[in-house]
Design a protein around this motif. Structure first.
Motif, PDB file in Angstrom:
ATOM      1  N   VAL A 156       0.860  -1.182   0.000  1.00 30.60           N
ATOM      2  CA  VAL A 156       0.000   0.000   0.000  1.00 30.60           C
ATOM      3  C   VAL A 156       0.901   1.238   0.000  1.00 30.60           C
ATOM      4  O   VAL A 156       1.848   1.303   0.788  1.00 30.60           O
ATOM      5  N   LYS A 162      -3.769   6.463   5.259  1.00 27.27           N
ATOM      6  CA  LYS A 162      -3.841   5.886   6.602  1.00 27.27           C
ATOM      7  C   LYS A 162      -4.033   4.384   6.533  1.00 27.27           C
ATOM      8  O   LYS A 162      -3.333   3.620   7.211  1.00 27.27           O
ATOM      9  N   GLU A 163      -4.980   3.925   5.694  1.00 27.76           N
ATOM     10  CA  GLU A 163      -5.248   2.499   5.574  1.00 27.76           C
ATOM     11  C   GLU A 163      -6.149   2.222   4.382  1.00 27.76           C
ATOM     12  O   GLU A 163      -6.797   3.126   3.840  1.00 27.76           O
ATOM     13  N   LYS A 170      -9.183  -0.705   3.406  1.00 26.18           N
ATOM     14  CA  LYS A 170     -10.016  -1.679   4.115  1.00 26.18           C
ATOM     15  C   LYS A 170     -11.207  -2.107   3.262  1.00 26.18           C
ATOM     16  O   LYS A 170     -11.473  -1.547   2.199  1.00 26.18           O
ATOM     17  N   GLY A 185      -4.519  -8.110   8.011  1.00 29.27           N
ATOM     18  CA  GLY A 185      -5.368  -7.789   9.157  1.00 29.27           C
ATOM     19  C   GLY A 185      -5.676  -9.026   9.963  1.00 29.27           C
ATOM     20  O   GLY A 185      -5.278 -10.148   9.627  1.00 29.27           O
ATOM     21  N   GLY A 199      -9.634  -6.191   6.409  1.00 29.32           N
ATOM     22  CA  GLY A 199      -8.409  -5.456   6.685  1.00 29.32           C
ATOM     23  C   GLY A 199      -8.421  -4.963   8.129  1.00 29.32           C
ATOM     24  O   GLY A 199      -8.966  -5.624   9.006  1.00 29.32           O
ATOM     25  N   PRO A 200      -7.898  -3.751   8.389  1.00 25.35           N
ATOM     26  CA  PRO A 200      -7.286  -2.861   7.401  1.00 25.35           C
ATOM     27  C   PRO A 200      -5.831  -3.206   7.140  1.00 25.35           C
ATOM     28  O   PRO A 200      -5.201  -3.934   7.894  1.00 25.35           O
ATOM     29  N   ILE A 201      -5.293  -2.634   6.049  1.00 27.86           N
ATOM     30  CA  ILE A 201      -3.874  -2.678   5.748  1.00 27.86           C
ATOM     31  C   ILE A 201      -3.376  -1.238   5.816  1.00 27.86           C
ATOM     32  O   ILE A 201      -3.900  -0.354   5.133  1.00 27.86           O
ATOM     33  N   ALA A 202      -2.371  -0.987   6.639  1.00 32.83           N
ATOM     34  CA  ALA A 202      -1.893   0.374   6.854  1.00 32.83           C
ATOM     35  C   ALA A 202      -1.163   0.923   5.631  1.00 32.83           C
ATOM     36  O   ALA A 202      -0.571   0.166   4.842  1.00 32.83           O
ATOM     37  N   GLY A 203      -1.223   2.236   5.471  1.00 34.26           N
ATOM     38  CA  GLY A 203      -0.478   2.879   4.405  1.00 34.26           C
ATOM     39  C   GLY A 203       1.002   2.580   4.521  1.00 34.26           C
ATOM     40  O   GLY A 203       1.575   2.619   5.605  1.00 34.26           O
ATOM     41  N   ASP A 249      -9.314  12.589   8.652  1.00 34.60           N
ATOM     42  CA  ASP A 249      -9.430  11.354   7.874  1.00 34.60           C
ATOM     43  C   ASP A 249     -10.563  11.469   6.871  1.00 34.60           C
ATOM     44  O   ASP A 249     -11.648  11.965   7.178  1.00 34.60           O
ATOM     45  N   SER A 301     -12.659   9.063   4.113  1.00 38.02           N
ATOM     46  CA  SER A 301     -12.930   7.718   3.591  1.00 38.02           C
ATOM     47  C   SER A 301     -13.467   7.832   2.168  1.00 38.02           C
ATOM     48  O   SER A 301     -14.440   8.545   1.924  1.00 38.02           O
TER      49      SER A 301
END
Length: 208
Positions: A79, A89-90, A92, A118, A137-141, A187, A189
């Motif tokens: 990512v 940030k993430e 997901k 995750g 997820g999430p998968i972080a940036g 943030d 989305s």
């Protein structure tokens, strides 16, 4: 956005088609390109392109009514930490749709391996002739990840062919969806809808 986001798509679950006969298997290193639209608040819709590599293996032939397998082995990915000045940030809520191929019946699917996805492992569900690979997820940036290897089990239909490909024809009929969370003071989305463009045929198995 195009170059910065090109590595975030987990397309490994491409699935469906293949065999368990004594045929010579077919193998292909496949790159899928997705045309995506992120619905970003305030700034409006943003178009971007995403890519993912995977090795897809399926048998060349299968007998009518025979059992078949296809194996999809996704490449590792990452990512991005930043996109167009926005901190990522993430990522997901991934969902990838895979049509059950014509001239075949879905039996089941096995997932093995995978990392960085995750705490909740991916799952495959089937409804209305479409298999969906999903995980929250999430998968972080900036984080690396790898989707699991997917083995899809099918039963062949009558004489002809079984072709495997992804779902999705437009932003309104997506084959891949996810949410990107970016930060610029607050943030944001951005729900994102993608479809393969072009939509390649991954494998072709002859039934007969």
């Amino acid at each position: 956005m195009k170059s910065a986001l090109r590595e975030i798509v987990p397309v490994a679950a491409l699935a469906a088609g293949g065999v368990l006969t004594f045929a010579v298997p077919a193998s292909a290193a496949t790159t899928v390109t997705f045309d995506c639209q992120a619905d970003a608040p305030v700034v409006g819709p943003q178009q971007l392109t995403l890519t993912q590599n995977a090795d897809v293996t399926a048998p060349a032939t299968v007998a009518p009514g025979g059992t078949l397998d296809v194996v999809v082995d996704p490449a590792a990915n990452a990512v991005p930490a930043e996109v167009s000045g926005y901190q990522v940030k993430e990522i997901k809520d991934f969902a990838l749709k895979i049509p059950v191929p014509a001239n075949s019946t879905f039996v089941g699917a096995d997932l093995t391996g995978g990392s960085g996805l995750g705490s909740t492992p991916p799952e495959i569900t089937v409804s209305g002739g479409v298999a969906t690979l999903a995980f929250p997820g999430p998968i972080a940036g900036g984080a690396s990840f790898e989707l699991p290897t997917v083995t899809v089990h099918l039963t062949a239909g009558s004489a002809g062919t079984i072709e495997t490909k992804l779902a999705g024809t437009s932003y309104d009929d997506p084959g891949l969806t996810f949410t990107a969370v970016v930060n610029q003071l607050v943030d944001i989305s951005a729900p994102t809808a993608c479809f393969p463009s072009p939509s390649p045929v991954f494998t072709t198995t002859t039934v007969g």
